[in-house]
Design a protein around this motif. Structure first.
Motif, PDB file in Angstrom:
ATOM      1  N   SER A 202       0.806  -1.218   0.000  1.00 16.34           N
ATOM      2  CA  SER A 202       0.000   0.000   0.000  1.00 16.34           C
ATOM      3  C   SER A 202       0.840   1.269   0.000  1.00 16.34           C
ATOM      4  CB  SER A 202      -0.946   0.006   1.207  1.00 16.34           C
ATOM      5  OG  SER A 202      -0.219  -0.142   2.412  1.00 16.34           O
ATOM      6  N   GLY A 203       2.178   1.143  -0.061  1.00 19.11           N
ATOM      7  CA  GLY A 203       3.039   2.310  -0.122  1.00 19.11           C
ATOM      8  C   GLY A 203       3.195   3.000   1.214  1.00 19.11           C
ATOM      9  N   ALA A 204       3.767   4.200   1.207  1.00 15.27           N
ATOM     10  CA  ALA A 204       4.022   4.922   2.449  1.00 15.27           C
ATOM     11  C   ALA A 204       3.827   6.414   2.256  1.00 15.27           C
ATOM     12  CB  ALA A 204       5.453   4.649   2.940  1.00 15.27           C
ATOM     13  N   ARG A 205       3.255   7.034   3.280  1.00 11.75           N
ATOM     14  CA  ARG A 205       3.069   8.492   3.293  1.00 11.75           C
ATOM     15  C   ARG A 205       2.334   8.996   2.058  1.00 11.75           C
ATOM     16  NH1 ARG A 205       3.582   9.110   8.280  1.00 11.75           N
ATOM     17  NH2 ARG A 205       3.730  11.350   7.945  1.00 11.75           N
ATOM     18  N   GLY A 206       1.355   8.203   1.585  1.00 13.90           N
ATOM     19  CA  GLY A 206       0.564   8.621   0.441  1.00 13.90           C
ATOM     20  C   GLY A 206       1.204   8.359  -0.901  1.00 13.90           C
TER      21      GLY A 206
ATOM     22  N   LEU B   4       9.799   3.374   5.987  1.00  9.77           N
ATOM     23  CA  LEU B   4       9.582   4.784   5.657  1.00  9.77           C
ATOM     24  C   LEU B   4       8.375   5.341   6.378  1.00  9.77           C
ATOM     25  CD1 LEU B   4      10.284   7.277   3.972  1.00  9.77           C
ATOM     26  CD2 LEU B   4       8.902   6.338   2.119  1.00  9.77           C
ATOM     27  N   ASP B   5       7.298   4.582   6.436  1.00  7.48           N
ATOM     28  CA  ASP B   5       6.084   5.049   7.098  1.00  7.48           C
ATOM     29  C   ASP B   5       6.310   5.242   8.593  1.00  7.48           C
ATOM     30  OD1 ASP B   5       3.100   5.527   6.648  1.00  7.48           O
ATOM     31  OD2 ASP B   5       3.089   4.122   8.327  1.00  7.48           O
ATOM     32  N   ARG B   6       6.983   4.285   9.234  1.00 10.38           N
ATOM     33  CA  ARG B   6       7.208   4.381  10.679  1.00 10.38           C
ATOM     34  C   ARG B   6       8.195   5.490  11.027  1.00 10.38           C
ATOM     35  NH1 ARG B   6       6.008   2.274  15.303  1.00 10.38           N
ATOM     36  NH2 ARG B   6       7.529   2.212  16.992  1.00 10.38           N
ATOM     37  N   ALA B   7       9.135   5.771  10.130  1.00  9.48           N
ATOM     38  CA  ALA B   7      10.128   6.810  10.413  1.00  9.48           C
ATOM     39  C   ALA B   7       9.485   8.175  10.605  1.00  9.48           C
ATOM     40  CB  ALA B   7      11.147   6.878   9.281  1.00  9.48           C
ATOM     41  N   HIS B   8       8.286   8.359  10.069  1.00 10.25           N
ATOM     42  CA  HIS B   8       7.603   9.649  10.183  1.00 10.25           C
ATOM     43  C   HIS B   8       6.413   9.597  11.141  1.00 10.25           C
ATOM     44  CE1 HIS B   8       9.829  10.146   6.403  1.00 10.25           C
ATOM     45  NE2 HIS B   8       9.781  11.435   6.646  1.00 10.25           N
ATOM     46  N   SER B   9       6.306   8.529  11.921  1.00  4.98           N
ATOM     47  CA  SER B   9       5.183   8.412  12.846  1.00  4.98           C
ATOM     48  C   SER B   9       5.526   9.026  14.193  1.00  4.98           C
ATOM     49  CB  SER B   9       4.798   6.943  13.036  1.00  4.98           C
ATOM     50  OG  SER B   9       5.766   6.272  13.815  1.00  4.98           O
ATOM     51  N   VAL B  10       4.484   9.416  14.940  1.00  6.02           N
ATOM     52  CA  VAL B  10       4.690   9.964  16.276  1.00  6.02           C
ATOM     53  C   VAL B  10       5.317   8.928  17.188  1.00  6.02           C
ATOM     54  CG1 VAL B  10       3.510  10.888  18.304  1.00  6.02           C
ATOM     55  CG2 VAL B  10       2.778  11.569  16.033  1.00  6.02           C
ATOM     56  N   ALA B  11       4.929   7.683  17.035  1.00  7.80           N
ATOM     57  CA  ALA B  11       5.430   6.618  17.906  1.00  7.80           C
ATOM     58  C   ALA B  11       6.927   6.434  17.789  1.00  7.80           C
ATOM     59  CB  ALA B  11       4.712   5.304  17.576  1.00  7.80           C
TER      60      ALA B  11
END
Length: 302
Positions: A49-53, A77-84
């Motif tokens: 589903s990709g990352a960050r749109g 990539l998606d987790r690197a930009h998450s608040v968590a």
């Protein structure tokens, strides 16, 4: 290029669930209504589903049982930009700290961006929640850690545990009372490490039972009967169908009354990345399932 499912969203404060779709950079949503027929058939293979749109650059294929729905590279990539991930400590946005209740004795503390409102709580399947405070990210994070230790509550709960208690909920007053008791213990810590930069917010129990289509004592809102789930989908397969009458939804889950198969829950995170075709109510359930409480593989934590 076909439309791919992007999972369930809860965009409106008092609205119902919306199933998301994407084709390249084009996105759309399908509003879902309780009591209506809902069915789909998976086509082809499941794509990342990709990352960050963004679309997955390599068009990777993803395992059917993955609730993440991303290839390893897009997942990183998606987790690197998450608040968590705590990768942006100087984030200028305002955050809120909350207590979320999922069932008797099942409470967690967490944080979310203020601009998201209660959407994060609905995405997690929180039946009741109350805000605790608001302020900068690092102050919110310190408060989260303080409360986790002082109240003995986690910041993550395996999703299968939330699902297991959903069918036997107590009444609204009892639900709110448990959150109120923990809120009182939390604010009593004001002089014991509560970050000065965090503004305390008054107690207000927000109950999502009506939005989710469930009610006290395991009854659906409107007196429609129990929402006890018999089986849970563990993954889709090409050509496999899931069809029934939508009776409730909570977090990423859709609860479908399927007749002979009883109430089957499908975690829409397992639908992400698939191209889905409509299926009639007589299509039944022809994908792998497991009895709820029988060891379903649910690797997502919220």
């Amino acid at each position: 290029m076909e439309w791919q499912c992007t999972g369930l969203r809860w965009p409106e404060e008092r609205g119902g669930p919306v199933l998301g779709w994407r084709k390249g950079r084009e996105v759309r949503g399908s509003a879902l209504a309780y009591g209506t027929e809902f069915g789909f058939r998976a086509e082809g293979v499941r794509g990342c589903s990709g990352a960050r749109g963004n679309v997955c650059p390599v068009g990777a294929v993803v395992a059917a049982r993955s609730t993440g729905g991303r290839c390893p590279e897009c997942g990183r990539l998606d987790r690197a930009h998450s608040v968590a991930a705590d990768t942006i400590p100087d984030d200028p946005r305002t955050y809120r700290v909350y207590l979320a209740w999922f069932g008797p004795g099942l409470v967690k503390v967490g944080i979310t961006g203020e601009e998201r409102g209660a959407a994060r709580l609905r995405e997690q399947g929180a039946v009741v929640f109350s805000w605790l405070g608001r302020g900068p990210l690092m102050a919110a994070r310190r408060a989260e850690e303080l409360l986790r230790a002082a109240l003995g509550v986690p910041d993550r709960i395996p999703y299968a545990r939330k699902r297991a208690v959903r069918a036997e909920l107590p009444g609204a007053a009892e639900r709110a009372g448990e959150v109120a008791e923990l809120y009182g213990r939390a604010v009593a810590l004001d002089g014991g490490g509560w970050p000065e930069a965090l503004e305390r917010l008054p107690f207000e129990a927000a109950d999502h039972a009506g939005i989710f289509g469930i009610g006290g004592g395991g009854e659906r809102a409107g007196g429609g009967g129990p929402v006890g789930v018999v089986r849970a989908v563990t993954g889709l397969v090409g050509g496999g169908a899931v069809a029934g009458r939508l009776v409730a939804a909570a977090g990423p889950d859709l609860h479908l009354e399927t007749g002979a198969d009883g109430v089957v829950v499908v975690d829409t995170r397992l639908m992400t990345g698939w191209a889905l075709a409509a299926a009639g109510p007589d299509a039944g359930v022809s994908v792998p399932t497991v009895a709820v409480g029988g060891g379903a593989s649910q690797d997502g934590l919220f």
